[in-house]
Design a protein around this motif. Sequence first.
Motif, PDB file in Angstrom:
ATOM      1  N   THR A  30       0.825  -1.197   0.000  1.00  0.00           N
ATOM      2  CA  THR A  30       0.000   0.000   0.000  1.00  0.00           C
ATOM      3  C   THR A  30       0.863   1.254   0.000  1.00  0.00           C
ATOM      4  O   THR A  30       0.650   2.176  -0.768  1.00  0.00           O
ATOM      5  CB  THR A  30      -0.934  -0.005   1.212  1.00  0.00           C
ATOM      6  OG1 THR A  30      -1.669  -1.227   1.235  1.00  0.00           O
ATOM      7  CG2 THR A  30      -1.898   1.165   1.174  1.00  0.00           C
ATOM      8  N   MET A  31       1.797   1.289   0.929  1.00  0.00           N
ATOM      9  CA  MET A  31       2.583   2.503   1.128  1.00  0.00           C
ATOM     10  C   MET A  31       4.067   2.215   1.012  1.00  0.00           C
ATOM     11  O   MET A  31       4.549   1.153   1.408  1.00  0.00           O
ATOM     12  CB  MET A  31       2.312   3.095   2.514  1.00  0.00           C
ATOM     13  CG  MET A  31       0.837   3.345   2.813  1.00  0.00           C
ATOM     14  SD  MET A  31       0.112   4.562   1.693  1.00  0.00           S
ATOM     15  CE  MET A  31       0.790   6.069   2.367  1.00  0.00           C
ATOM     16  N   GLY A  96       4.740  -0.527   3.773  1.00  0.00           N
ATOM     17  CA  GLY A  96       3.661  -0.966   4.638  1.00  0.00           C
ATOM     18  C   GLY A  96       2.637  -1.708   3.808  1.00  0.00           C
ATOM     19  O   GLY A  96       2.255  -1.250   2.727  1.00  0.00           O
ATOM     20  N   THR A  97       2.210  -2.844   4.318  1.00  0.00           N
ATOM     21  CA  THR A  97       1.286  -3.665   3.541  1.00  0.00           C
ATOM     22  C   THR A  97      -0.152  -3.223   3.699  1.00  0.00           C
ATOM     23  O   THR A  97      -1.005  -3.587   2.913  1.00  0.00           O
ATOM     24  CB  THR A  97       1.385  -5.135   3.967  1.00  0.00           C
ATOM     25  OG1 THR A  97       1.029  -5.223   5.361  1.00  0.00           O
ATOM     26  CG2 THR A  97       2.791  -5.654   3.782  1.00  0.00           C
ATOM     27  N   GLY A  98      -0.411  -2.441   4.744  1.00  0.00           N
ATOM     28  CA  GLY A  98      -1.786  -2.036   4.970  1.00  0.00           C
ATOM     29  C   GLY A  98      -2.613  -3.163   5.537  1.00  0.00           C
ATOM     30  O   GLY A  98      -3.819  -3.049   5.640  1.00  0.00           O
TER      31      GLY A  98
ATOM     32  N   TRP B  93       2.189   3.313  12.252  1.00  0.00           N
ATOM     33  CA  TRP B  93       1.635   4.014  11.121  1.00  0.00           C
ATOM     34  C   TRP B  93       0.144   3.686  11.074  1.00  0.00           C
ATOM     35  O   TRP B  93      -0.269   2.608  11.448  1.00  0.00           O
ATOM     36  CB  TRP B  93       2.356   3.534   9.867  1.00  0.00           C
ATOM     37  CG  TRP B  93       1.663   3.773   8.595  1.00  0.00           C
ATOM     38  CD1 TRP B  93       1.248   4.951   8.075  1.00  0.00           C
ATOM     39  CD2 TRP B  93       1.300   2.767   7.652  1.00  0.00           C
ATOM     40  NE1 TRP B  93       0.657   4.744   6.865  1.00  0.00           N
ATOM     41  CE2 TRP B  93       0.681   3.415   6.585  1.00  0.00           C
ATOM     42  CE3 TRP B  93       1.460   1.375   7.619  1.00  0.00           C
ATOM     43  CZ2 TRP B  93       0.204   2.728   5.489  1.00  0.00           C
ATOM     44  CZ3 TRP B  93       0.995   0.698   6.526  1.00  0.00           C
ATOM     45  CH2 TRP B  93       0.360   1.375   5.471  1.00  0.00           C
ATOM     46  N   GLY B  95      -1.898   3.063   8.747  1.00  0.00           N
ATOM     47  CA  GLY B  95      -2.381   2.049   7.828  1.00  0.00           C
ATOM     48  C   GLY B  95      -3.185   2.609   6.682  1.00  0.00           C
ATOM     49  O   GLY B  95      -3.597   1.898   5.790  1.00  0.00           O
ATOM     50  N   GLY B  96      -3.436   3.887   6.701  1.00  0.00           N
ATOM     51  CA  GLY B  96      -4.248   4.432   5.625  1.00  0.00           C
ATOM     52  C   GLY B  96      -3.812   5.810   5.183  1.00  0.00           C
ATOM     53  O   GLY B  96      -4.023   6.195   4.057  1.00  0.00           O
ATOM     54  N   GLY B  97      -3.202   6.553   6.071  1.00  0.00           N
ATOM     55  CA  GLY B  97      -2.801   7.912   5.739  1.00  0.00           C
ATOM     56  C   GLY B  97      -1.399   7.989   5.216  1.00  0.00           C
ATOM     57  O   GLY B  97      -0.641   7.041   5.271  1.00  0.00           O
TER      58      GLY B  97
END
Lengths: 115, 113
Positions: A30-31, A96-98, B93, B95-97
């Motif tokens: 994701t990130m 980051g995998t989310g 973190w 997880g979305g921002g």
Amino acid sequence: SAVISQKPSRDICQRGTSLTIQCQVDSQVTMMFWYRQQPGQSLTLIATANQGSEATYESGFVIDKFPISRPNLTFSTLTVSNMSPEDSSIYLCSVGTGSAGNTIYFGEGSWLTVV
Amino acid sequence: SQQGEEDPQALSIQEGENATMNCSYKTSINNLQWYRQNSGRGLVHLILIRSNEREKHSGRLRVTLDTSKKSSSLLITASRAADTASYFCAPPWSGGGADGLTFGKGTHLIIQP
């Protein structure tokens, strides 16, 4: 877990030149983030690499100096432009995998020395 | 994002002894991650502990979390020379921002043979 490959792992660069660091992940994430770690210091977040749009830079870092690309969900590049000795650092890619655990993984880093 | 602060900044112990390092943070978290960094290398993810967990083990590592005190600790038992490294805690973190982790100065651990 995610396996992250960074290239180059180490380089010696001439003052005034630019170098592009590549970050490849073995799965879609994701990130993606880029960090800098100056000698003897902790990690500082440079920017978040956004897929399909401009990166989000932290205070003190600008796009002209650190252009970032992220063409897809597994790859990103960071360019260190017009380098000076103060840019001598380890540059680290992280992802980051989310997923529910929100674990953040780091690459091995790219150690740049500017002479 | 918020910064994790590690304490002590430096720790030197004899091989075989246990090493304990602490982390404090500022705001409420859902989980906390610990990392190890060998000199000049990338960060290795050690363990993630969630806010509903008080203690977690992984091999010779034991992590505790006290959300009421906003603190965590990492214990390395039966230390080895290969454990010499810097250790960092990192609040999560979202997880979305568009927000990464922030790091303190870490604890530099030296294991004396």
